[in-house]
Design an enzyme around this catalytic site. Structure first.
Site, PDB file in Angstrom:
ATOM      1  N   GLY A 171       4.634  29.783   1.757  1.00  0.00           N
ATOM      2  CA  GLY A 171       3.781  30.963   1.957  1.00  0.00           C
ATOM      3  C   GLY A 171       2.298  30.637   1.899  1.00  0.00           C
TER       4      GLY A 171
ATOM      5  CD  GLU B  29       2.334  31.388  -5.647  1.00  0.00           C
ATOM      6  OE1 GLU B  29       2.539  32.501  -6.145  1.00  0.00           O
ATOM      7  OE2 GLU B  29       2.262  31.214  -4.427  1.00  0.00           O
TER       8      GLU B  29
HETATM    9  C1  G6Q Z   1       3.394  31.620  -1.614  1.00  0.00           C
HETATM   10  C2  G6Q Z   1       4.360  32.400  -2.340  1.00  0.00           C
HETATM   11  C3  G6Q Z   1       4.168  33.903  -2.276  1.00  0.00           C
HETATM   12  C4  G6Q Z   1       4.704  34.565  -1.024  1.00  0.00           C
HETATM   13  C5  G6Q Z   1       4.717  36.077  -1.241  1.00  0.00           C
HETATM   14  C6  G6Q Z   1       5.175  36.838  -0.025  1.00  0.00           C
HETATM   15  O1  G6Q Z   1       3.444  30.425  -1.505  1.00  0.00           O
HETATM   16  O2  G6Q Z   1       5.632  32.022  -1.968  1.00  0.00           O
HETATM   17  O3  G6Q Z   1       2.819  34.262  -2.442  1.00  0.00           O
HETATM   18  O4  G6Q Z   1       3.946  34.223   0.086  1.00  0.00           O
HETATM   19  O5  G6Q Z   1       5.543  36.390  -2.329  1.00  0.00           O
HETATM   20  O6  G6Q Z   1       6.467  36.472   0.338  1.00  0.00           O
HETATM   21  P1  G6Q Z   1       7.065  36.919   1.696  1.00  0.00           P
HETATM   22  O7  G6Q Z   1       6.263  36.319   2.787  1.00  0.00           O
HETATM   23  O8  G6Q Z   1       8.491  36.458   1.696  1.00  0.00           O
HETATM   24  O9  G6Q Z   1       6.968  38.423   1.750  1.00  0.00           O
END
Ligand code: G6Q
Length: 554
Positions: A282, A368
């Site tokens: 993400g 993170e």
């Molecule tokens: C980033 C994390 C987290 C993720 C969000 C949104 O590295 O994994 O910030 O991007 O929780 O997740 P979704 O894109 O699955 O909605």
């Protein structure tokens, strides 16, 4: 000094030996005491060529790291540590698409997203470049249809507003880059970002929007994230309250996801889904379809320029000798600060209002990724891992928290980021901004001694208050201007810096188990709230009493 990249066999991102057990690490620690009483004033006085020696140009970026409390011996010792942990092998594992995210058993390959089609990029033994470029060209044609007005809303009106609904990695990157590159955006197509499940976020975004002219990008890797799905449902209700026909959804909603089934279940046709892949984390996803809202705003050509900037930094990181490798140097300096000198925070100050969201973006990227307390083998770390990252634009921060940076009891290493030219026209504002940019790192490094304060005629009672100890470490990053290309370089620089630090700590920088517990406890508590039954599931006395109070007051 180790300036050549050693030949190391490809390995995954795991260190069998922990950092603190390495003899090279023990050697490094010796320099802490040696430099304990050496000031930056002395280091600069002893070496006229210091600024030049501790600076580096890469692409658009000039990095001056001379205002850190370190010398050539420290740098050599840090480079020796990098060699000893097998950083070279870790980088090769990263660039060969191996499953280096061990705890999730996933490959990590965000560099594939910005690699030119003809170069190819293997992830888990499969060339993904055709798939990557197929999605990029779908994004391109969608963005062009939207920008030209060819894509119409359900009632035949042109789309004037795009709302990206996503959170975390599906929000922070495109939000930050859209603000950074706003000067390139088409003013007739406004892009807004909604992340928070607090209804006020969506309400305030929709307040002035016309449903007939609004398109939503629902951006979620999993398409199950509670905040995003709640906002997406409310957005659909808002649209249908006005357009009163389910068929309208397809003209006003597209999805960015890896989860086709959930996208279709939500009511978005699979042909309106822009795909990305499990191997894109993400917080590393801006160059994937997660960047769609950005591409819509600045146009495909500018977006591709940004990808080229990312790619050039990727290549530099992969190929440059460590002593001339900007992400490696920034990473090693960070480890010197956090893990050797024990400085727990790291501040980033962009002297560019357009980069106002960069500190939050970096906060997620770094904290993170490297906010971990055990290594890949599950062993408790013996050194301090990633720092607490915070920041704000200059000059605003100067009138807020800089007091502590200059005279507080904490040592806060800072990165100052600036541009020689403003993104609009050159004017006095920019010169004033940059005079402050230069003055701050000077003040932090060299301070003002008690003797200097006294000789300026300050009364003796005020001397301690007006003395600046100096010796406060900073890096300065300067580029000619903020463009899609230089932004791409900058983001990739920090991505790889974080990777370097994770490699030294021996941690998995690509998982984020720390966000799970709170999420699942919220799922436990929500039914008690919805059913107004505070005793539905057992809570500790504090949580129970807060829950009772909430139910009474709501
Ligand atoms: C980033 C994390 C987290 C993720 C969000 C949104 O590295 O994994 O910030 O991007 O929780 O997740 P979704 O894109 O699955 O909605």
């Amino acid at each position: 000094m180790s300036s050549e990249r050693p030949k190391v066999e490809k390995t995954s991102n795991s260190s069998a030996v922990s950092l603190s057990d390495l003899s090279e690490w023990k050697e490094l620690l010796k320099h802490r005491e040696r430099l304990d009483h050496v000031s930056l004033r002395e280091l600069f006085a002893a070496d006229e060529g210091r600024a030049e020696q501790f600076s580096l140009q890469q692409g658009n970026w000039w990095l001056d790291y001379s205002k850190n409390r370190m010398d050539r011996q420290v740098l050599d010792a840090l480079l020796a540590v990098a060699d000893a942990v097998g950083l070279q092998g870790h980088i090769e594992a990263l660039f060969s698409g191996q499953r280096i995210n061990r705890t999730e058993n996933r490959a990590v390959a965000h560099m594939a997203l910005r690699s030119p089609a003809e170069k190819g990029f293997e992830v888990d033994g499969e060339d993904v470049s055709a798939a990557v470029h197929h999605v990029l060209s779908r994004m391109e044609s969608f963005s062009e249809r939207l920008r030209s007005g060819e894509w119409k809303g359900y009632t035949g009106r042109r789309i004037r507003h795009v709302v990206n609904i996503g959170i975390g990695g599906s929000d922070l990157g495109p939000r930050m880059a859209s603000a950074a590159l706003a000067s390139y955006a088409d003013p007739s197509l406004k892009v807004t970002f909604v992340a928070n499940v607090d209804g006020e976020d969506l309400r305030s975004a929709l307040r002035s929007l016309d449903p007939e002219e609004t398109l939503f990008i629902i951006c979620s890797k999993t398409f199950t994230t509670s905040e995003t799905m709640t906002n997406a449902e409310s957005a659909r209700n808002w649209l249908l309250a006005s357009l009163k026909d389910e068929a309208a959804v397809s003209s006003h909603f597209v999805a960015v996801s890896t989860n086709r089934t959930k996208v279709v279940e939500f009511g978005i046709d699979a042909s309106q889904m822009f795909e990305f892949w499990e191997w894109v984390g993400g917080r590393y996803s801006l160059c994937s379809a997660v960047g769609l809202s950005l591409m819509v705003g600045i146009g495909p050509a500018r977006f591709f320029e940004m990808l080229a900037g990312f790619h050039s930094m990727d290549e530099h990181f992969r190929l440059a000798p460590f002593s001339q490798n900007m992400p490696v140097l920034l990473g090693l300096i960070g480890v010197w600060h956090a893990s050797v000198l024990g400085y727990e925070t790291h501040c980033v100050v962009p002297y560019a209002e357009a980069l106002r969201d960069f500190p939050s973006y970096l906060q997620q990227l770094d904290m993170e990724s490297n906010g971990k307390r055990v290594d890949e083998q599950g062993q408790t770390l013996k050194v301090q891992s990633g720092p607490i990252v915070f920041g704000q634009t200059g000059t605003n921060g100067q009138h807020a928290f800089f007091q502590l940076l200059h005279q507080g009891t904490h040592q806060v290493p800072c990165d100052f980021i600036g541009f020689s030219r403003s993104s609009r026209e050159a004017d006095l504002h920019h010169d004033i901004l940059m005079a402050n940019f230069l003055a701050q790192t000077k003040a932090l490094a060299f301070g003002r001694s008690a003797q200097e304060v006294e000789s300026a005629g300050v009364s003796s009672g005020l001397v301690p208050h007006r003395t600046f100890p100096g010796n406060r470490p900073t890096n300065t990053l300067l580029a000619p201007s903020l463009t899609p290309y230089s932004l791409g370089e900058l983001i990739a620089l920090y991505e790889h810096k974080v990777f370097v630090q994770g490699s030294l700590f021996g941690i998995d920088s690509f998982d984020q188990w720390g966000v799970e517990l709170g999420k699942s406890l919220a799922q436990d508590i929500l039914p008690a709230i919805v059913e107004k039954d505070s005793l539905r599931s057992p809570q500790d006395s504090s949580t129970q009493s807060l829950l009772d109070r909430y139910l009474r007051q709501r």
